[in-house]
Design an enzyme around this catalytic site. Structure first.
Site, PDB file in Angstrom:
ATOM      1  N   TYR A 111      -1.887  -6.085  -1.247  1.00 45.93           N
ATOM      2  CA  TYR A 111      -1.654  -4.779  -1.903  1.00 45.93           C
ATOM      3  C   TYR A 111      -1.953  -3.631  -0.950  1.00 45.93           C
ATOM      4  O   TYR A 111      -1.112  -2.766  -0.703  1.00 45.93           O
ATOM      5  CB  TYR A 111      -2.505  -4.652  -3.172  1.00 45.93           C
ATOM      6  CG  TYR A 111      -2.600  -3.224  -3.692  1.00 45.93           C
ATOM      7  CD1 TYR A 111      -1.461  -2.538  -4.122  1.00 45.93           C
ATOM      8  CD2 TYR A 111      -3.825  -2.550  -3.742  1.00 45.93           C
ATOM      9  CE1 TYR A 111      -1.535  -1.219  -4.584  1.00 45.93           C
ATOM     10  CE2 TYR A 111      -3.907  -1.239  -4.202  1.00 45.93           C
ATOM     11  CZ  TYR A 111      -2.760  -0.584  -4.618  1.00 45.93           C
ATOM     12  OH  TYR A 111      -2.839   0.725  -5.069  1.00 45.93           O
TER      13      TYR A 111
ATOM     14  N   THR B  77      -3.625   5.123  -2.047  1.00 46.82           N
ATOM     15  CA  THR B  77      -4.927   4.619  -2.460  1.00 46.82           C
ATOM     16  C   THR B  77      -5.928   4.643  -1.306  1.00 46.82           C
ATOM     17  O   THR B  77      -5.542   4.565  -0.133  1.00 46.82           O
ATOM     18  CB  THR B  77      -4.773   3.164  -2.970  1.00 46.82           C
ATOM     19  OG1 THR B  77      -6.057   2.587  -3.118  1.00 46.82           O
ATOM     20  CG2 THR B  77      -3.986   2.302  -1.991  1.00 46.82           C
ATOM     21  N   ASP B  78      -7.209   4.680  -1.663  1.00 50.18           N
ATOM     22  CA  ASP B  78      -8.255   4.606  -0.626  1.00 50.18           C
ATOM     23  C   ASP B  78      -8.362   3.201  -0.032  1.00 50.18           C
ATOM     24  O   ASP B  78      -9.015   3.012   1.000  1.00 50.18           O
ATOM     25  CB  ASP B  78      -9.614   5.045  -1.196  1.00 50.18           C
ATOM     26  CG  ASP B  78     -10.128   4.177  -2.333  1.00 50.18           C
ATOM     27  OD1 ASP B  78      -9.399   3.269  -2.792  1.00 50.18           O
ATOM     28  OD2 ASP B  78     -11.273   4.405  -2.773  1.00 50.18           O
ATOM     29  N   GLU B  79      -7.705   2.206  -0.680  1.00 51.16           N
ATOM     30  CA  GLU B  79      -7.863   0.825  -0.223  1.00 51.16           C
ATOM     31  C   GLU B  79      -7.251   0.597   1.158  1.00 51.16           C
ATOM     32  O   GLU B  79      -7.577  -0.373   1.839  1.00 51.16           O
ATOM     33  CB  GLU B  79      -7.278  -0.145  -1.255  1.00 51.16           C
ATOM     34  CG  GLU B  79      -7.925   0.073  -2.611  1.00 51.16           C
ATOM     35  CD  GLU B  79      -7.635  -1.002  -3.640  1.00 51.16           C
ATOM     36  OE1 GLU B  79      -7.359  -2.145  -3.256  1.00 51.16           O
ATOM     37  OE2 GLU B  79      -7.698  -0.682  -4.842  1.00 51.16           O
TER      38      GLU B  79
ATOM     39  N   LYS C  62       0.540  -0.809   0.798  1.00 49.39           N
ATOM     40  CA  LYS C  62       0.380   0.643   0.614  1.00 49.39           C
ATOM     41  C   LYS C  62       0.172   1.317   1.985  1.00 49.39           C
ATOM     42  O   LYS C  62       0.690   2.408   2.230  1.00 49.39           O
ATOM     43  CB  LYS C  62      -0.787   0.953  -0.318  1.00 49.39           C
ATOM     44  CG  LYS C  62      -0.560   0.602  -1.783  1.00 49.39           C
ATOM     45  CD  LYS C  62       0.551   1.405  -2.465  1.00 49.39           C
ATOM     46  CE  LYS C  62       0.195   2.855  -2.686  1.00 49.39           C
ATOM     47  NZ  LYS C  62       1.227   3.537  -3.540  1.00 49.39           N
TER      48      LYS C  62
HETATM   49  P1  NAD Z   1       0.696   0.868 -12.581  1.00 48.09           P
HETATM   50  O1  NAD Z   1       0.801  -0.536 -12.086  1.00 48.09           O
HETATM   51  O2  NAD Z   1      -0.027   1.138 -13.855  1.00 48.09           O
HETATM   52  O3  NAD Z   1       2.158   1.496 -12.731  1.00 48.09           O
HETATM   53  C1  NAD Z   1       3.153   1.294 -11.781  1.00 48.09           C
HETATM   54  C2  NAD Z   1       4.493   1.723 -12.391  1.00 48.09           C
HETATM   55  O4  NAD Z   1       5.512   1.543 -11.387  1.00 48.09           O
HETATM   56  C3  NAD Z   1       4.910   0.899 -13.598  1.00 48.09           C
HETATM   57  O5  NAD Z   1       5.363   1.741 -14.624  1.00 48.09           O
HETATM   58  C4  NAD Z   1       6.034   0.015 -13.064  1.00 48.09           C
HETATM   59  O6  NAD Z   1       7.000  -0.317 -14.061  1.00 48.09           O
HETATM   60  C5  NAD Z   1       6.629   0.910 -11.991  1.00 48.09           C
HETATM   61  N1  NAD Z   1       7.337   0.130 -10.953  1.00 48.09           N
HETATM   62  C6  NAD Z   1       6.881  -0.976 -10.304  1.00 48.09           C
HETATM   63  N2  NAD Z   1       7.815  -1.415  -9.441  1.00 48.09           N
HETATM   64  C7  NAD Z   1       8.866  -0.552  -9.529  1.00 48.09           C
HETATM   65  C8  NAD Z   1      10.129  -0.457  -8.874  1.00 48.09           C
HETATM   66  N3  NAD Z   1      10.503  -1.355  -7.940  1.00 48.09           N
HETATM   67  N4  NAD Z   1      10.954   0.562  -9.198  1.00 48.09           N
HETATM   68  C9  NAD Z   1      10.592   1.479 -10.140  1.00 48.09           C
HETATM   69  N5  NAD Z   1       9.421   1.429 -10.805  1.00 48.09           N
HETATM   70  C10 NAD Z   1       8.577   0.427 -10.495  1.00 48.09           C
HETATM   71  O7  NAD Z   1       0.040   1.685 -11.372  1.00 48.09           O
HETATM   72  P2  NAD Z   1      -0.938   2.940 -11.417  1.00 48.09           P
HETATM   73  O8  NAD Z   1      -2.331   2.469 -11.524  1.00 48.09           O
HETATM   74  O9  NAD Z   1      -0.400   3.935 -12.383  1.00 48.09           O
HETATM   75  O10 NAD Z   1      -0.742   3.488  -9.930  1.00 48.09           O
HETATM   76  C11 NAD Z   1       0.274   4.448  -9.630  1.00 48.09           C
HETATM   77  C12 NAD Z   1       0.238   4.762  -8.147  1.00 48.09           C
HETATM   78  O11 NAD Z   1      -1.054   5.283  -7.802  1.00 48.09           O
HETATM   79  C13 NAD Z   1       0.447   3.542  -7.245  1.00 48.09           C
HETATM   80  O12 NAD Z   1       1.226   3.939  -6.156  1.00 48.09           O
HETATM   81  C14 NAD Z   1      -0.955   3.162  -6.802  1.00 48.09           C
HETATM   82  O13 NAD Z   1      -0.925   2.550  -5.543  1.00 48.09           O
HETATM   83  C15 NAD Z   1      -1.620   4.511  -6.755  1.00 48.09           C
HETATM   84  N6  NAD Z   1      -3.093   4.499  -6.987  1.00 48.09           N
HETATM   85  C16 NAD Z   1      -3.622   3.894  -8.085  1.00 48.09           C
HETATM   86  C17 NAD Z   1      -5.002   3.925  -8.301  1.00 48.09           C
HETATM   87  C18 NAD Z   1      -5.632   3.309  -9.520  1.00 48.09           C
HETATM   88  O14 NAD Z   1      -6.862   3.281  -9.618  1.00 48.09           O
HETATM   89  N7  NAD Z   1      -4.868   2.837 -10.486  1.00 48.09           N
HETATM   90  C19 NAD Z   1      -5.828   4.579  -7.382  1.00 48.09           C
HETATM   91  C20 NAD Z   1      -5.239   5.193  -6.259  1.00 48.09           C
HETATM   92  C21 NAD Z   1      -3.863   5.162  -6.082  1.00 48.09           C
HETATM   93  P1  TYD Z   2      -9.725  -3.585 -10.004  1.00 48.05           P
HETATM   94  O1  TYD Z   2      -9.756  -2.845 -11.306  1.00 48.05           O
HETATM   95  O2  TYD Z   2      -8.808  -4.744  -9.862  1.00 48.05           O
HETATM   96  O3  TYD Z   2      -9.466  -2.491  -8.872  1.00 48.05           O
HETATM   97  P2  TYD Z   2      -9.502  -2.637  -7.240  1.00 48.05           P
HETATM   98  O4  TYD Z   2      -9.590  -4.048  -6.848  1.00 48.05           O
HETATM   99  O5  TYD Z   2      -8.201  -2.029  -6.873  1.00 48.05           O
HETATM  100  O6  TYD Z   2     -10.700  -1.842  -6.809  1.00 48.05           O
HETATM  101  O7  TYD Z   2     -11.189  -4.111  -9.693  1.00 48.05           O
HETATM  102  C1  TYD Z   2     -12.276  -3.213  -9.574  1.00 48.05           C
HETATM  103  C2  TYD Z   2     -13.473  -4.025  -9.113  1.00 48.05           C
HETATM  104  O8  TYD Z   2     -13.842  -4.934 -10.154  1.00 48.05           O
HETATM  105  C3  TYD Z   2     -13.189  -4.887  -7.883  1.00 48.05           C
HETATM  106  O9  TYD Z   2     -14.364  -4.942  -7.073  1.00 48.05           O
HETATM  107  C4  TYD Z   2     -12.911  -6.268  -8.469  1.00 48.05           C
HETATM  108  C5  TYD Z   2     -13.801  -6.298  -9.712  1.00 48.05           C
HETATM  109  N1  TYD Z   2     -13.311  -7.132 -10.834  1.00 48.05           N
HETATM  110  C6  TYD Z   2     -14.163  -8.072 -11.426  1.00 48.05           C
HETATM  111  O10 TYD Z   2     -15.330  -8.233 -11.015  1.00 48.05           O
HETATM  112  N2  TYD Z   2     -13.678  -8.808 -12.457  1.00 48.05           N
HETATM  113  C7  TYD Z   2     -12.411  -8.668 -12.940  1.00 48.05           C
HETATM  114  O11 TYD Z   2     -12.014  -9.394 -13.879  1.00 48.05           O
HETATM  115  C8  TYD Z   2     -11.550  -7.686 -12.340  1.00 48.05           C
HETATM  116  C9  TYD Z   2     -10.149  -7.475 -12.830  1.00 48.05           C
HETATM  117  C10 TYD Z   2     -12.054  -6.928 -11.292  1.00 48.05           C
END
Ligand code: NAD
Ligand code: TYD
Length: 349
Positions: free
Chosen positions: A157, A132-134, A161
């Site tokens: 988080y 992630t970019d975070e 990461k």
């Molecule tokens: P998500 O939370 O929707 O899914 C995570 C999945 O991992 C779930 O299916 C969960 O059951 C599984 N999981 C959790 N713990 C586990 C374990 N110990 N063993 C096996 N499986 C396990 O997450 P997502 O949004 O699909 O993100 C996927 C990846 O992409 C993550 O690594 C996240 O850091 C990265 N990412 C997400 C975003 C975003 O915007 N969602 C952006 C950049 C990077």
């Molecule tokens: P989120 O979807 O949790 O992603 P991330 O924190 O990983 O960027 O949140 C996106 C943005 O929205 C973040 O600045 C937090 C804000 N946010 C709210 O303002 N209200 C909410 O209920 C949630 C879940 C997020």
């Protein structure tokens, strides 16, 4: 070259969208989806893939080394796509330990299993870590994250990461593990768990519930259509250079309040309400502790080296996303009826 891919976290948001694309696009590859099915994992996200001959699901934990060793051996795994993670910042604030276990210990367990199975024979092997970019921390009003920006994670988080990214690179430098990494901005699209901003707001607008915007609402995120992320992962997996990191972003920055207002208007149109009426549901609520002000990605490297660019514009992507959640009420209802209720009341009420 035939790939036998261990894809972790495939029942989550990005993993399920990615698998749907990859399993169909690469019938000659074998995909083993290892997922623990935590609250965020949902096999319904993968409906239609179960019967594909090149797809197998295994329920299990990436921290379980015995299981990992047996999967590498049984399926002759020669590539890893690692997405499994605890992924929600707010949950990491109330329960950091599960983030340490899965994101750090789980990643090292996976690296160790790959190292053990591949035993130095690294030609044609890939360990691809999706991040992630975070990890880069928080920007002010200007500037962008590049691949050389110093890490400065600020939530449990993002710190977990960041640790996993460092460990993946450490295995490259120390043991020669053929790793690739990518760091992506906020994804949106179908199958996202409704604790994240967009599906939470979509569900609340639909049900005329208050829309909780943290702090002053001027926090900024760069949003990317999830299938554009999947295409970037495909490109990095096949063409990215070993040992390299690629930043992936949508070139699409929104302040939260502006995005929520656009979503209100989009939903009003889809629901046949007077456009603008749902904005009255917006409430500014207590801020997230340590809330990162702004994320923005400079994705020049992946564009110049690998030819990837985001394709889907926000108005189209947002409208399709909202429509998907409206069309998939049963999916949402099943999630909302479970432990989610308790999470929601602890977080917001
Ligand atoms: P998500 O939370 O929707 O899914 C995570 C999945 O991992 C779930 O299916 C969960 O059951 C599984 N999981 C959790 N713990 C586990 C374990 N110990 N063993 C096996 N499986 C396990 O997450 P997502 O949004 O699909 O993100 C996927 C990846 O992409 C993550 O690594 C996240 O850091 C990265 N990412 C997400 C975003 C975003 O915007 N969602 C952006 C950049 C990077
Ligand atoms: P989120 O979807 O949790 O992603 P991330 O924190 O990983 O960027 O949140 C996106 C943005 O929205 C973040 O600045 C937090 C804000 N946010 C709210 O303002 N209200 C909410 O209920 C949630 C879940 C997020």
């Amino acid at each position: 070259m035939k790939k036998n891919i261990l894809l972790t976290g495939g029942a989550g948001f990005i993993g399920s969208n990615l698998l749907r694309m990859m399993v169909n696009k690469y019938p000659n590859y074998k995909f083993v989806n290892l997922d623990k099915l935590t609250y965020a994992g949902n096999l319904e996200n993968l409906t239609g893939l179960e019967d594909k001959p090149n797809y197998t699901f295994v329920k299990g934990d990436i921290c379980d080394s015995n299981l990992l060793n047996s999967l590498f051996e049984k399926h002759k795994i020669n590539a890893v796509m690692h997405l499994a993670a605890e992924s929600h910042v707010d949950r990491s604030i109330s329960n950091p330990m599960s983030f340490i276990e899965t994101n750090i210990v789980g990643t090292v367990s996976l690296l160790n299993a790959a190292k053990h199975a591949w035993d130095g024979a690294y030609e044609d092997k890939i360990f691809y870590h999706i991040s992630t970019d975070e990890v880069y921390g928080s920007l002010g009003d200007t500037g962008f994250f590049t691949e050389t920006t110093s890490y400065d994670p600020r939530s449990p988080y993002s710190a977990s990461k960041a640790s996993s990214d460092h460990l993946v690179r450490a295995y490259y430098h120390t043991y020669g593990m053929p790793v690739k990494l990518s760091n992506c901005s906020n994804n949106y699209g179908p199958y996202q768990f409704p604790e994240k901003l967009l599906p939470l707001m979509i569900n609340n607008i639909k049900n005329n519930k208050e829309l909780p915007v943290y702090g002053d609402g001027k926090y900024t995120r760069d949003w990317l259509w999830v299938d554009d992320h999947s295409k970037a992962i495909d490109v990095v997996f096949h063409k990215g250079r070993v040992g390299e990191t690629y930043n992936i972003g949508g070139n699409n920055e929104w302040k939260n309040i502006d995005l929520v207002e656009l979503l209100c208007d989009t939903m009003d149109k889809l629901l046949g309400r007077q456009v603008g009426s749902s904005r009255s549901l917006i409430r500014f609520v207590k801020d997230r502790p340590g809330h990162d002000r702004r994320y923005a990605i400079d994705a020049t490297k992946i564009k110049n080296e690998l030819g990837w660019e985001p394709m889907v514009q926000m108005d189209k992507g947002l409208s399709e996303t909202a429509q998907w959640y409206l069309d998939n009420e049963a999916w949402m209802d099943r999630i909302l009826s479970g432990a989610y209720k308790e999470y929601y009341s602890n977080q917001y009420e």
